[in-house]
Structure formats: C-alpha cells, structure tokens
Design an enzyme around this catalytic site. Structure first.
Site, short mmCIF file in Angstrom:
data_model
loop_
_atom_site.label_atom_id
_atom_site.label_comp_id
_atom_site.label_asym_id
_atom_site.label_seq_id
_atom_site.Cartn_x
_atom_site.Cartn_y
_atom_site.Cartn_z
N VAL A 45 -33.32 -87.65 43.80
CA VAL A 45 -32.40 -87.80 44.94
C VAL A 45 -32.57 -86.66 45.95
CG1 VAL A 45 -30.01 -88.18 45.64
CG2 VAL A 45 -30.78 -88.99 43.41
N GLY A 59 -24.88 -96.13 44.61
CA GLY A 59 -25.98 -95.72 45.50
C GLY A 59 -25.72 -95.99 46.97
N ILE A 91 -24.55 -98.60 48.49
CA ILE A 91 -23.44 -99.48 48.92
C ILE A 91 -22.25 -98.61 49.35
CG2 ILE A 91 -21.80 -101.27 48.19
CD1 ILE A 91 -23.86 -102.22 46.15
N GLY A 130 -38.13 -94.55 39.06
CA GLY A 130 -37.10 -93.58 39.50
C GLY A 130 -35.69 -94.13 39.48
N GLU A 184 -31.97 -92.66 34.93
CA GLU A 184 -31.62 -91.24 34.92
C GLU A 184 -32.52 -90.55 33.90
OE1 GLU A 184 -28.70 -89.84 36.54
OE2 GLU A 184 -28.62 -91.70 37.65
N ASP A 187 -22.55 -94.57 32.49
CA ASP A 187 -22.74 -94.41 33.94
C ASP A 187 -21.86 -95.38 34.75
OD1 ASP A 187 -24.79 -93.56 36.31
OD2 ASP A 187 -24.53 -95.73 36.29
N LYS A 245 -18.54 -94.56 37.30
CA LYS A 245 -18.40 -95.10 38.66
C LYS A 245 -17.09 -95.90 38.79
CE LYS A 245 -23.37 -95.28 39.25
NZ LYS A 245 -24.59 -96.07 38.98
N GLY A 266 -32.40 -95.01 43.06
CA GLY A 266 -33.69 -94.77 43.72
C GLY A 266 -33.58 -93.66 44.74
N1 LIG Z 1 -31.78 -91.13 40.48
C1 LIG Z 1 -30.94 -91.94 41.10
O1 LIG Z 1 -31.31 -93.03 41.55
C2 LIG Z 1 -29.49 -91.55 41.27
C3 LIG Z 1 -28.60 -92.45 41.92
C4 LIG Z 1 -27.29 -92.07 42.14
C5 LIG Z 1 -26.85 -90.84 41.71
N2 LIG Z 1 -27.71 -89.99 41.05
C6 LIG Z 1 -27.19 -88.69 40.62
O2 LIG Z 1 -27.85 -87.68 41.40
C7 LIG Z 1 -28.00 -86.49 40.62
C8 LIG Z 1 -29.48 -86.09 40.60
O3 LIG Z 1 -30.21 -87.12 39.97
P1 LIG Z 1 -31.82 -87.16 40.02
O4 LIG Z 1 -32.20 -88.51 39.56
O5 LIG Z 1 -32.30 -86.68 41.34
O6 LIG Z 1 -32.18 -86.08 38.90
P2 LIG Z 1 -33.64 -85.45 38.58
O7 LIG Z 1 -34.71 -86.24 39.25
O8 LIG Z 1 -33.70 -85.27 37.13
O9 LIG Z 1 -33.59 -84.02 39.31
C9 LIG Z 1 -32.69 -83.05 38.90
C10 LIG Z 1 -32.90 -81.81 39.74
O10 LIG Z 1 -31.87 -80.88 39.39
C11 LIG Z 1 -32.47 -79.60 39.22
N3 LIG Z 1 -31.61 -78.80 38.34
C12 LIG Z 1 -31.19 -79.08 37.07
N4 LIG Z 1 -30.37 -78.10 36.63
C13 LIG Z 1 -30.26 -77.21 37.65
C14 LIG Z 1 -29.56 -75.99 37.82
N5 LIG Z 1 -28.78 -75.50 36.85
N6 LIG Z 1 -29.68 -75.32 39.00
C15 LIG Z 1 -30.46 -75.81 40.00
N7 LIG Z 1 -31.16 -76.97 39.90
C16 LIG Z 1 -31.05 -77.65 38.74
C17 LIG Z 1 -33.83 -79.88 38.65
O11 LIG Z 1 -34.62 -78.75 38.85
P3 LIG Z 1 -36.20 -78.72 38.51
O12 LIG Z 1 -36.84 -79.47 39.65
O13 LIG Z 1 -36.52 -77.28 38.55
O14 LIG Z 1 -36.37 -79.38 37.19
C18 LIG Z 1 -34.23 -81.10 39.48
O15 LIG Z 1 -34.79 -80.68 40.72
C19 LIG Z 1 -27.41 -86.81 39.24
O16 LIG Z 1 -26.08 -86.41 39.20
C20 LIG Z 1 -27.48 -88.33 39.18
O17 LIG Z 1 -26.49 -88.87 38.33
C21 LIG Z 1 -29.01 -90.33 40.82
#
Ligand SMILES: NC(=O)c1ccc[n+]([C@@H]2O[C@H](COP(=O)([O-])OP(=O)(O)OC[C@H]3O[C@@H](n4cnc5c(N)ncnc54)[C@H](OP(=O)(O)O)[C@@H]3O)[C@@H](O)[C@H]2O)c1
Length: 416
Positions: free
Chosen positions: A15, A126, A128, A179, A182, A193, A197, A295
């Site tokens: 994200v 997401g 919506i 992607g 999670e 999850d 929500k 995504g």
């Molecule tokens: N993926 C989706 O489609 C989606 C949709 C809606 C909501 N979300 C929410 O958005 C959030 C992020 O999801 P994501 O899918 O982007 O996760 P992700 O791809 O696993 O990325 C997580 C990021 O957080 C960083 N991180 C973890 N612990 C940290 C800390 N203590 N300090 C600083 N950075 C830290 C990681 O660092 P590194 O790069 O160094 O590993 C990585 O860059 C989550 O809460 C998720 O529930 C995700």
C-alpha cells in the site's frame, strides 16, 4: 488547511508504494512525502535513500510534518505510532483495520482531545468510499443493515475454487502474488479481517463501538469439495459475508460467516478481489457499492483521497455515535444455515432450534436448520478444529424467539 501538506509515511510495502505511485501521478492534488519509515535495512528501495529512515522519531518529532500516514503491517506498533502522532497534534491517515477495530474507543477520544483528524477510508473495503458515504450521506437516516463482501483475498480464493476448480492453496498463492493477500493470510481466511472492517463500519452506520472479541467470525478454512458441490447444485455461490443488522428497535447484531448467495443478490456477481457493500436504509432502500477491496493502487488511491480530504480540513464527526441513544450490540439472533459434518456425533453438540432438511451418506452429513448465534459462538472452536463447515443461507437472519415473545407480549399489553 490550504498549504501543501508534508507527509511522514510509515511502511513502504504494497500500500505504501501504491500511495507513492498514485500521489506522483495525481494531476489534481499535490502533497510532499518528506520521510518514509521502514523496518528492514537489507531491503532494496526504489526511492532515493535520503527519504528512508529506520527511526520512527525522525517522523514523529519532525515539526515540519503535519500528516502521518500509517501503512505498516504490525497492528501493535501501528497503534503506538498513531496514538503518538495524534498526541503530537499531527493528523493521521491509516489503513490498519486490525489496529482500528481493537482501539476504536481510545482513538476516538484521542483525536477529539488533541483536536486533530484521524481518517481511515482504506481500512474498510479498499477503494469503496463506504465510511465517508455513511458519515456524510446516510448520517440522517436510520439504517436497517450493512452487509457485503469485505475481504478481497477470500473472495478471490472462493471465486477461483468455485468457478475455475483451483485448489485452495493454488488460489491463495495467486492472491499473494497479486498483492491482495495480507502478509499473514490467517486474518483473511479465518474471517478476522472482514470482522475488523465490520466493527469500523458499525461505528459509522449505527454509532456502536464493539469489541472484536464479542463478534463471531467463521472463515473459509474448512470449506471442502462437497460443500462446493452442494452450492453449485443449488445454484448458490459461496461468499464470506459480514452482517451488521439492526434486528430490533434497540439491538444491532454483527457477525461474519460464509454464506450461500443466490443469483438475485447483488453480491452474486462480485468476484475475484472485488468487494461489495450493501447498505439498506429505512427510507432509501437498498444501495449497492462495488469496487476493488485490496491491492496496491486501489488502496493507495483510498489513502490519497483521505489525505486530500485533510487538506480541506475534513474530520469525521461520528454523527451516528453522537446521535445514538438506544442502540446496543447483541448476539440474540437466529440464523438459517447449512451445516456439513463428518460424524453423527457432531450434530449432538450443536443445538438447532429447528431442522428442515437432513442428509446422510457414508462419508458426510448435512442439515439445513435454524441456530442461535450465541450457540454458534460457543461451538466455533469445535466447528473449526473438527473441519466442519457452516454457511448462512441467502442472508436469512431472524430475531430470536425471546425477542419474538417480547414483541408479542408488548403488543398484547400495549407497552409501547
Ligand atoms: N495490501 C492491501 O491490499 C491492503 C488493503 C487495505 C488495507 N491494507 C492495510 O495496509 C497496511 C499495510 O499493508 P501492506 O499490504 O502494504 O503491508 P506490506 O506489504 O507487508 O508492507 C508493510 C510495510 O510496513 C513496514 N513496517 C513493518 N513494521 C514496521 C515498523 N515497525 N516501522 C516501520 N515500518 C514497518 C515494512 O517495512 P519493510 O519494507 O522494511 O519490510 C513494509 O514496508 C496494513 O495495515 C494492511 O492491513 C492493506
């Protein structure tokens, strides 16, 4: 707040990178990401090194930064970051539904106490725009229900297993590669999850702050070939559906279970990573929203929309919460379900109010019947550990016998 916003970003994964891309390519709205905090020093980054930090205080203590955007995958650390940012009078945008659902009450008070804004559209479905629609459009209307498909990963898995005969594992791997899933898919496939929500949505739709531990979530981990066959034969699709129902004058029930959905239902054609939300108002009737629930870019776009709203001074007013005089959360409701079990003993454990159909063969059994939600909560662990499968039928949710009795009693004696 008309000046160009300065953003401190936490997280540069799916994200975080999506937001970076969407912001860079935005023609209408501009803001500066001045620092990005990440965790893993060994990872190669696609942005200039001077932007990256591994020290959260470089963002939190920077007086130049007015908005903290929290997009990390660790809910406990996210809560520390978000609450500290609010205390330092920085506005916050987050997509972290687990953190929000677990700390709604504290965060609600913090943003009022420090007079800053906390926005989280991307945390629920997401791209919506459901939170702002509930806050701004449905603020005045009593709602009957909000339901839908709130999780892209499970919807992707269910679509691929039901319509393309992929195995559960194959479909999950694809969801990860694209992607949608999670980093820890347990939250998705066990229904946590969509429960988080649903809890966020319940605040904006009904003005309730509900603890996640009281809300039933049954996911799709025990789905078997035989359940898919049954659903296909009856013309159903299987979807993992959260339900937030205004069941009686003063009660709202919330739960997440797999559901058999008929073709007339809006959710029937919501496939793959798409999410769908149905909002039913007392006067406006049913409204249906569909969009990408997960995504990189769709979620990044939802985060950017919140940042843009901040630039206009936008703040949630939590209108339903301030209006709510009588509503409370309740599990006093009856569900009509398909229950597939593996031995006759399994049925003895679950108490059904009524059974309308019963099937048995050498290898499996099922019943169609009505079961009390409280009872289902008590047997959740048994159902999951014994690989049994339960599915709501066509959203058939009724008030409980107790409530029916109360209603007829009130009618007879004209209490109100
Ligand atoms: N993926 C989706 O489609 C989606 C949709 C809606 C909501 N979300 C929410 O958005 C959030 C992020 O999801 P994501 O899918 O982007 O996760 P992700 O791809 O696993 O990325 C997580 C990021 O957080 C960083 N991180 C973890 N612990 C940290 C800390 N203590 N300090 C600083 N950075 C830290 C990681 O660092 P590194 O790069 O160094 O590993 C990585 O860059 C989550 O809460 C998720 O529930 C995700």
């Amino acid at each position: 707040m008309s000046k160009k916003l300065k953003i401190g970003l936490f997280g540069f994964g799916c994200v975080g990178q999506g937001l970076y891309h969407v912001l860079k390519n935005s023609t209408g709205f501009k803001a500066d990401i001045v620092k990005i905090a990440v965790k893993d020093k060994a990872k190669l980054r696609t942005v200039e090194p001077s932007l990256i930090t591994y020290n959260k205080w470089e963002i939190l203590e920077n007086p130049e930064i007015d908005v903290v955007v929290e997009l990390i995958d660790d809910a406990d650390e996210a809560f520390q970051i978000v609450s500290e940012a609010l205390r330092r009078r920085k506005h916050v945008v987050t997509a972290n539904k687990k953190m929000l659902a677990e700390h709604l009450e504290e965060l609600y008070h913090l943003q009022y106490e420090y007079n800053v804004s906390l926005l989280y559209e991307a945390a629920a479905c997401g791209s919506i725009p459901i939170i702002r629609s509930l806050e701004e459009y449905f603020d005045n209307e009593e709602l009957k229900k909000v339901s839908g498909i709130f999780n892209g990963t499970t919807n992707y898995i269910l679509t691929k297993t039901l319509t393309e005969n992929l195995t559960y594992q194959e479909a999950l791997c694809q969801a990860k590669d694209k992607g949608f899933a999670e980093s820890n898919p347990v939250n998705d496939v066990e229904g946590f999850d969509p429960k988080f929500k649903a809890i966020i949505i319940a605040l904006h739709a009904f003005g309730l702050i509900i603890k996640p531990s009281g809300v039933l979530n049954i996911g799709i981990t025990t789905l078997q070939e035989i359940d898919i066959k049954y659903a296909n034969e009856k013309g159903y699709k299987i979807k993992l559906t959260p339900h937030i129902h205004h069941i009686t004058r003063d009660k709202v029930s919330v739960f997440v279970v797999p559901s058999f959905i008929k073709s007339q239902n809006h959710l029937f054609n919501v496939d793959n990573e798409f999410n769908g939300v149905i909002v039913e108002g007392k006067f406006s009737g049913e409204q249906f929203f569909q969009g990408k629930g997960a995504g990189s870019y769709p979620t990044g776009a939802a985060v950017l929309s919140d940042i843009s709203a901040l630039s206009h001074g936008y703040k949630y007013e939590f209108k339903k919460y301030t209006q709510n005089q009588i509503l409370s959360f309740s599990n006093d409701v009856i569900l009509e379900v398909y229950f597939r079990y593996n031995s006759p003993n399994d049925l003895q454990y679950l108490h059904f109010e009524e059974i309308t159909e019963k099937y048995s063969s050498d290898s499996y059994y099922y019943v169609i019947g009505k079961i009390h939600l409280e009872h289902l909560i008590g047997y959740r662990e048994y159902i999951l550990t014994n690989n049994l499968f339960i599915s709501l039928i066509n959203e058939r949710v009724e008030i409980s016998n107790d409530e029916k009795l109360k209603k007829s009693f009130k009618k007879e004696f004209q209490i109100f």
